[in-house]
Scaffold this motif. Structure first.
Motif: not given
Length: 127
Positions: A81, A87, A107, A58
């Protein structure tokens, strides 16, 4: 004037040496996460919940707030999250070992959910 230039160079060299020494001392003082022979983390940094492996690399668009990582890298999850946006917050194993323990967003879809590694939360499991 040549003397002024030489003094400027000497001052710049001294400042660079002091900064380098300070950075080296900080890195040396940072605790490291012990790992098994195959690289599995054996404890958590304070605030860490568990480790997961990155399924994909990422590259963040917001480098100040998002975590960059490579595929197969160990990530310490600090917060999952909570609002449904996909996220999580956490830090990289290599980051923790170099003194960068500031949790950043990443993510959740980029991690391998099957790789969750929970470490015993006893006194020896965190630093």
């Amino acid at each position: 004037d040549d003397d002024d230039f030489q003094q400027y160079v000497a001052a710049a060299d001294a400042a660079t040496a002091a900064t380098t020494a300070s950075a080296a001392a900080t890195a040396a003082a940072a605790p490291t996460v012990p790992t098994s022979p195959d690289g599995v983390p054996l404890c958590l940094p304070r605030g860490g919940r568990y480790w997961v492996r990155a399924a994909h690399a990422y590259a963040p668009t917001d480098v100040a707030n998002e975590l960059a990582f490579e595929r197969r890298e160990w990530l310490c999850v600090v917060e999952e999250d909570s609002d449904g946006d996909g996220w999580w917050r956490g830090c990289r194993l290599d980051g923790v070992n170099s003194g960068d323990v500031v949790p950043r967003y990443f993510p959740a879809a980029y991690v391998d959910a099957a790789s969750v590694w929970r470490v015993d939360r006893g006194a020896d499991a965190q630093f």
